[in-house]
Design a protein around this motif. Structure first.
Motif, mmCIF file in Angstrom:
data_model
loop_
_atom_site.group_PDB
_atom_site.id
_atom_site.type_symbol
_atom_site.label_atom_id
_atom_site.label_comp_id
_atom_site.label_asym_id
_atom_site.label_seq_id
_atom_site.Cartn_x
_atom_site.Cartn_y
_atom_site.Cartn_z
ATOM 1 N N ALA A 151 0.323 0.695 -9.763
ATOM 2 C CA ALA A 151 0.008 1.094 -8.177
ATOM 3 C C ALA A 151 -1.228 0.569 -7.844
ATOM 4 N N VAL A 152 -2.401 0.317 -8.818
ATOM 5 C CA VAL A 152 -3.663 -0.232 -8.451
ATOM 6 C C VAL A 152 -3.543 -1.805 -7.987
ATOM 7 N N TRP A 153 -2.645 -2.432 -8.557
ATOM 8 C CA TRP A 153 -2.235 -3.882 -8.371
ATOM 9 C C TRP A 153 -1.580 -3.924 -7.050
ATOM 10 N N LEU A 154 -0.826 -2.982 -6.530
ATOM 11 C CA LEU A 154 -0.225 -2.989 -5.108
ATOM 12 C C LEU A 154 -1.218 -2.487 -4.263
ATOM 13 N N ALA A 155 -2.159 -1.453 -4.389
ATOM 14 C CA ALA A 155 -3.167 -1.115 -3.556
ATOM 15 C C ALA A 155 -4.041 -2.091 -2.997
ATOM 16 N N THR A 156 -4.369 -2.942 -4.109
ATOM 17 C CA THR A 156 -5.500 -3.904 -3.822
ATOM 18 C C THR A 156 -5.054 -5.089 -2.895
ATOM 19 N N ALA A 157 -3.986 -5.080 -2.365
ATOM 20 C CA ALA A 157 -3.610 -6.456 -1.371
ATOM 21 C C ALA A 157 -4.461 -6.355 -0.412
ATOM 22 N N SER A 158 -5.147 -5.116 0.130
ATOM 23 C CA SER A 158 -6.037 -5.294 1.244
ATOM 24 C C SER A 158 -7.600 -5.973 1.204
ATOM 25 N N ALA A 212 0.778 -1.081 0.054
ATOM 26 C CA ALA A 212 0.052 -0.153 0.075
ATOM 27 C C ALA A 212 0.800 1.359 -0.093
ATOM 28 N N LEU A 213 2.047 1.455 0.981
ATOM 29 C CA LEU A 213 2.727 2.445 0.942
ATOM 30 C C LEU A 213 3.453 2.579 -0.638
ATOM 31 N N GLY A 214 3.875 1.391 -1.129
ATOM 32 C CA GLY A 214 4.427 1.454 -2.515
ATOM 33 C C GLY A 214 3.513 2.091 -3.510
ATOM 34 N N ALA A 215 2.290 1.761 -3.304
ATOM 35 C CA ALA A 215 0.998 2.164 -4.398
ATOM 36 C C ALA A 215 0.877 3.703 -4.205
ATOM 37 N N LEU A 216 0.958 4.161 -3.025
ATOM 38 C CA LEU A 216 0.843 5.643 -2.843
ATOM 39 C C LEU A 216 1.984 6.660 -3.408
#
Length: 382
Positions: free
Chosen positions: A253-260, A223-227
């Protein structure tokens, strides 16, 4: 020796085969479909009527193309899902190719549930709310996203339940896309405000994933990487809309942000956003522009350290996290307040009433105990 561990957790990965990027969409689909599989396209009227994308897919794989459905409205009404499922069933498709934003991708996931469980009415689909449809089973799902909502990376589908008029979730194993194809050139046809506002929805996924009490190291790091990617790539896209590198960075970034998503309970920004979207007809990307900064401000007393990390990741170490998000929203030229989206007192009252029974609102890191708390957040978003 016996030790008491400070935290116990489990992270379940989405069962996906691969994510592709760096290829044209048609070329990637051709490699995925092979020589014999029959594919059915779910998409939007605008992509059919105003772009060459769908024509190229149909003509490029003409012998394997078996149907098209594009009558799916925003927020994925269950009635549209059932109609799409009937069309896919009649075509005897092996693969559903979803081309579009979150509403289309969620529709494809819900269609797979319908086909797997022989659902052919809205009532039967509504009965699946809150349950997990087990698989595998049904057509394989390939997705070409045209927005930054992140639906392509999850195994949940949101849709409007006609019984309540609100957006509710359907879940299932193996309904997420088997393959995700990231083609930034296709996104050039996406309206700028839609592209940028859906990105803020994914910023919301990242932020509330970080702030969730049951977050994990993987969620935190991704998530921090996505931001960090969003803070730079979105502003570059605003300045130079044809910058394909910036667009692809936002897709990553979307790909990373969806981990949660589906791994932790998000909080009041998501929950109130669902209500503002369903009750007020506001697009979900815009609902995050409105509510995320306000919810961050309201939650500051319980997660200040996490909010410092969020602000730093957004390149705003000297700001609060709420103000860092507000600045990003403003830099992108998006509406950031309830007044800007036309929310009147009657709508606010309705949101406050629904919110107290909404499980996502109630999962907020700072406990919400009364409608007055909801009104405090809405005042911060006014």
């Amino acid at each position: 020796m016996n030790f008491e561990l400070p935290q116990v957790g489990v992270y379940n990965y989405v069962p996906r085969a691969r994510v592709r990027w760096g290829q044209a969409g048609l070329e990637a689909v051709r490699e995925e479909v092979g020589d014999t599989a029959r594919f059915f396209i779910l998409t939007t009227p605008s992509l059919v009527n105003k772009t060459p994308i769908i024509d190229e897919l149909q003509s490029g794989l003409s012998t394997q193309y078996c149907g098209l459905f594009h009558n799916i409205s925003e927020h994925t009404p269950f009635s549209d899902v059932v109609n799409a499922a009937q069309a896919v069933r009649a075509a005897n498709a092996d693969i559903i190719l979803s081309v579009g934003g979150g509403s289309i991708i969620d529709a494809a996931k819900a269609v797979i549930i319908c086909l797997r469980e022989n659902i052919d009415t809205v009532e039967a689909l509504s009965a699946r709310i809150g349950q997990i449809s087990e698989g595998p089973g049904g057509p394989r799902h390939i997705s070409i996203p045209t927005t930054l909502s992140g639906a392509e990376h999850t195994e949940f589908a949101g849709g409007i339940n006609p019984a309540t008029g609100t957006k509710e979730l359907l879940g299932g194993t193996h309904i997420c896309p088997h393959t995700v194809i990231l083609d930034p050139a296709i996104s050039l046809y996406t309206p700028e405000d839609l592209w940028l506002s859906t990105a803020i929805r994914s910023v919301d996924h990242a932020v509330e994933g970080i702030c969730a009490p049951d977050s994990s190291p993987l969620i935190q790091a991704e998530a921090l990487g996505a931001l960090g990617l969003f803070a730079k790539s979105l502003r570059r896209t605003k300045q130079a809309p044809d910058d394909l590198t910036a667009r692809l960075e936002s897709m990553h970034a979307v790909w990373l942000a969806t981990a949660s998503i589906g791994r932790v309970m998000h909080g009041a920004s998501h929950g109130l956003g669902y209500l503002l979207g369903a009750l007020g007809g506001v697009p979900h990307g815009v609902t995050s522009c409105v509510f995320l900064p306000a919810v961050l401000d309201w939650n500051l007393s319980v997660n200040a350290d996490k909010q410092k990390q969020i602000a730093a990741a957004l390149g705003a170490e000297n700001m609060s996290a709420g103000d860092a998000v507000r600045r990003l929203v403003a830099d992108l030229g998006l509406p950031g307040t309830l007044s800007a989206v036309g929310a009147d007192d009657a709508l606010k009252q309705q949101i406050s009433e629904y919110a107290m029974a909404h499980p996502v609102v109630m999962a907020n890191p700072r406990a919400i105990t009364s409608p007055q708390d909801i009104f405090e957040i809405m005042e911060l978003a006014a």
